[in-house]
Design a protein around this motif. Structure first.
Motif, PDB file in Angstrom:
ATOM      1  N   ARG A  24     -68.004 -33.081 -50.318  1.00  0.00           N
ATOM      2  CA  ARG A  24     -69.395 -32.926 -49.873  1.00  0.00           C
ATOM      3  C   ARG A  24     -69.885 -31.506 -50.135  1.00  0.00           C
ATOM      4  O   ARG A  24     -70.995 -31.304 -50.621  1.00  0.00           O
ATOM      5  CB  ARG A  24     -69.501 -33.267 -48.387  1.00  0.00           C
ATOM      6  N   TRP A  25     -69.050 -30.500 -49.815  1.00  0.00           N
ATOM      7  CA  TRP A  25     -69.454 -29.116 -50.052  1.00  0.00           C
ATOM      8  C   TRP A  25     -69.694 -28.850 -51.532  1.00  0.00           C
ATOM      9  O   TRP A  25     -70.639 -28.147 -51.907  1.00  0.00           O
ATOM     10  CB  TRP A  25     -68.386 -28.157 -49.548  1.00  0.00           C
ATOM     11  N   GLN A  26     -68.839 -29.426 -52.368  1.00  0.00           N
ATOM     12  CA  GLN A  26     -69.017 -29.230 -53.810  1.00  0.00           C
ATOM     13  C   GLN A  26     -70.325 -29.858 -54.286  1.00  0.00           C
ATOM     14  O   GLN A  26     -71.073 -29.247 -55.055  1.00  0.00           O
ATOM     15  CB  GLN A  26     -67.836 -29.812 -54.577  1.00  0.00           C
ATOM     16  N   ALA A  27     -70.625 -31.055 -53.812  1.00  0.00           N
ATOM     17  CA  ALA A  27     -71.864 -31.726 -54.190  1.00  0.00           C
ATOM     18  C   ALA A  27     -73.091 -30.953 -53.708  1.00  0.00           C
ATOM     19  O   ALA A  27     -74.135 -30.935 -54.383  1.00  0.00           O
ATOM     20  CB  ALA A  27     -71.883 -33.142 -53.621  1.00  0.00           C
ATOM     21  N   GLU A  28     -72.959 -30.280 -52.571  1.00  0.00           N
ATOM     22  CA  GLU A  28     -74.069 -29.504 -52.015  1.00  0.00           C
ATOM     23  C   GLU A  28     -74.125 -28.082 -52.549  1.00  0.00           C
ATOM     24  O   GLU A  28     -75.011 -27.312 -52.174  1.00  0.00           O
ATOM     25  CB  GLU A  28     -73.946 -29.472 -50.489  1.00  0.00           C
ATOM     26  N   GLY A  29     -73.179 -27.714 -53.409  1.00  0.00           N
ATOM     27  CA  GLY A  29     -73.165 -26.372 -53.993  1.00  0.00           C
ATOM     28  C   GLY A  29     -72.663 -25.293 -53.060  1.00  0.00           C
ATOM     29  O   GLY A  29     -72.924 -24.108 -53.278  1.00  0.00           O
ATOM     30  N   TRP A  87     -60.591 -22.918 -54.346  1.00  0.00           N
ATOM     31  CA  TRP A  87     -62.002 -23.110 -54.053  1.00  0.00           C
ATOM     32  C   TRP A  87     -62.632 -21.774 -53.714  1.00  0.00           C
ATOM     33  O   TRP A  87     -62.057 -20.966 -52.979  1.00  0.00           O
ATOM     34  CB  TRP A  87     -62.187 -24.074 -52.881  1.00  0.00           C
ATOM     35  N   LEU A  88     -63.836 -21.537 -54.256  1.00  0.00           N
ATOM     36  CA  LEU A  88     -64.584 -20.308 -53.994  1.00  0.00           C
ATOM     37  C   LEU A  88     -65.842 -20.650 -53.221  1.00  0.00           C
ATOM     38  O   LEU A  88     -66.601 -21.546 -53.618  1.00  0.00           O
ATOM     39  CB  LEU A  88     -64.953 -19.619 -55.311  1.00  0.00           C
ATOM     40  N   HIS A  89     -66.081 -19.949 -52.119  1.00  0.00           N
ATOM     41  CA  HIS A  89     -67.300 -20.170 -51.353  1.00  0.00           C
ATOM     42  C   HIS A  89     -68.494 -19.603 -52.108  1.00  0.00           C
ATOM     43  O   HIS A  89     -68.408 -18.537 -52.725  1.00  0.00           O
ATOM     44  CB  HIS A  89     -67.181 -19.524 -49.967  1.00  0.00           C
ATOM     45  N   CYS A  90     -69.622 -20.294 -52.020  1.00  0.00           N
ATOM     46  CA  CYS A  90     -70.796 -19.916 -52.816  1.00  0.00           C
ATOM     47  C   CYS A  90     -71.316 -18.526 -52.465  1.00  0.00           C
ATOM     48  O   CYS A  90     -71.931 -17.860 -53.313  1.00  0.00           O
ATOM     49  CB  CYS A  90     -71.900 -20.948 -52.648  1.00  0.00           C
TER      50      CYS A  90
END
Length: 405
Positions: A244-249, A263-266
């Motif tokens: 979900r986080w990936q889909a939401e950017g 994984w890198l936080h935006c």
């Protein structure tokens, strides 16, 4: 689109940036920095060991530089912070009350932190205690100790501490301040008069989702297996959250040297646009978020760390209370130290560098500056070293005096 490829050092630097440990503080600390720094970390673990500085004060010093420790106490007393079980016992922003409220309402699920049998056995006394606090105001456990032989009654009550801690875990009491680091408890409804469980309570699933989001932001760059430990969450299905986080950017996949997929936080994505340099050297607490997950510290920094204060003296490898040493993006060593406040001496019983660390001039200067700043903040006038690597011995000798100007 291909996943960005990052060096291991870049990954370390990104994590330190998320934690506020990448660069030296650019200005003097301000009282408002206490809340903002804890918010950046999400949690500030509490520990009472006072061989040098108590852990929560040291964690803040590592990020803020010199500041008056009473600022943390005042932030709690002002209601900016609260205490509760999170990673362990922690300070966290009081605005996160909703994230832990579901735990308070089901304390029997908290294991050793809440003894349901004790609370049931002493229900009448506990009800009297709550009524007493309601009528008379906040208390410390020390308030229920007497010092005159023959005195009996309320002030002779021995199980008070267990009662108070049980009520704290159950959310009936909250810590409103600390006096000489002793908790002061008050009735939760008085501390949070605007809170209503029927109106404001969020489900455990929603609360855990928000805690995982906080963990991702505070770690900055992470493997999925690192997330749940930040708040010590159990039985969390991470794959759904990550998708979900990936889909939401909110997060993106990256490929890190020797680590593989991470994984890198935006929030940190803009830092990839320019070379990222670490310039900060600092003494860390054993309970700093960078090292409190020993497995993560090993994987990301190749730093094998164990707190040995609970290990028999003859079995210790490094010392009673060793403090990790950070230098320019690496965990380069550790020191076993004790602060002698009466004589103004920071005594370093032993200082160790990691086997793969070459002690060049920059490292030697950086560590000396970090140790000096730490000692000065503690009120030390001089530093002594009993054991250290020969390369440091050649530069530092047996210690140095601190210039207080």
């Amino acid at each position: 689109m291909a996943e960005p490829a990052l060096s291991l050092q870049t990954a370390r630097n990104l994590h330190l940036a998320a934690q506020g440990l990448l660069r030296k503080p650019r200005r003097r600390a301000r009282p408002a920095d206490i809340l903002s720094t804890i918010t950046q970390m999400s949690l500030l673990q509490i520990d009472t060991i006072n061989v040098v500085a108590r852990s929560p004060y040291l964690v803040l010093f590592s990020r803020l530089g010199e500041y008056p420790p009473h600022w943390l106490d005042e932030a709690l007393a002002r209601g900016e912070l609260m205490e509760y079980w999170a990673h362990e016992a922690c300070f966290l922003p009081r605005s996160d009350f909703a994230l832990v409220r579901h735990q308070m309402l089901k304390p029997e699920n908290m294991g050793w932190k809440y003894r349901a049998e004790w609370m049931a056995e002493h229900a009448e006394d506990i009800a009297e205690l709550l009524d007493w606090i309601e009528q008379n105001g906040p208390v410390r456990s020390a308030d229920f100790e007497h010092h005159r032989s023959g005195q009996r009654g309320w002030w002779d009550w021995k199980p008070h501490k267990k009662h108070l801690e049980g009520l704290f875990s159950a959310g009936k009491l909250m810590v409103i301040e600390r006096r000489n680091f002793q908790r002061v408890y008050d009735i939760t409804t008085r501390v949070m008069p605007h809170w209503n469980d029927e109106e404001h309570l969020v489900s455990q699933d929603i609360a855990q989702a928000r805690m995982l989001e906080n963990s991702a932001r505070s770690l900055g760059i992470f493997k999925s297996g690192w997330l749940a430990d930040y708040y010590r969450l159990k039985k969390v299905k991470l794959s759904d959250h990550l998708a979900r986080w990936q889909a939401e950017g909110r997060v993106m996949r990256v490929n890190v040297e020797t680590q593989g997929e991470m994984w890198l936080h935006c929030d940190l994505q803009p830092l990839l646009e320019t070379p990222l340099r670490a310039t900060h050297s600092a003494v860390l607490s054993p309970f700093d978020p960078v090292v409190w997950d020993r497995r993560r510290a090993q994987q990301l920094f190749n730093f094998s760390y164990r707190l040995e204060c609970y290990t028999p003296a003859e079995k210790r490898k490094y010392g009673y209370f060793t403090l990790p040493l950070l230098h320019c993006g690496q965990l380069v060593g550790r020191m076993d130290a004790k602060m002698h406040r009466k004589t103004g001496e920071l005594a370093i019983n032993a200082l160790y560098l990691e086997p793969d660390i070459a002690p060049g001039a920059r490292l030697i200067t950086g560590l000396q500056d970090a140790i000096t700043s730490f000692a000065k903040w503690q009120g030390a006038q001089h530093i002594t070293l009993a054991s250290q690597p020969p390369s440091l011995q050649a530069e530092w000798g047996s210690g140095w005096e601190i210039n207080r100007s």
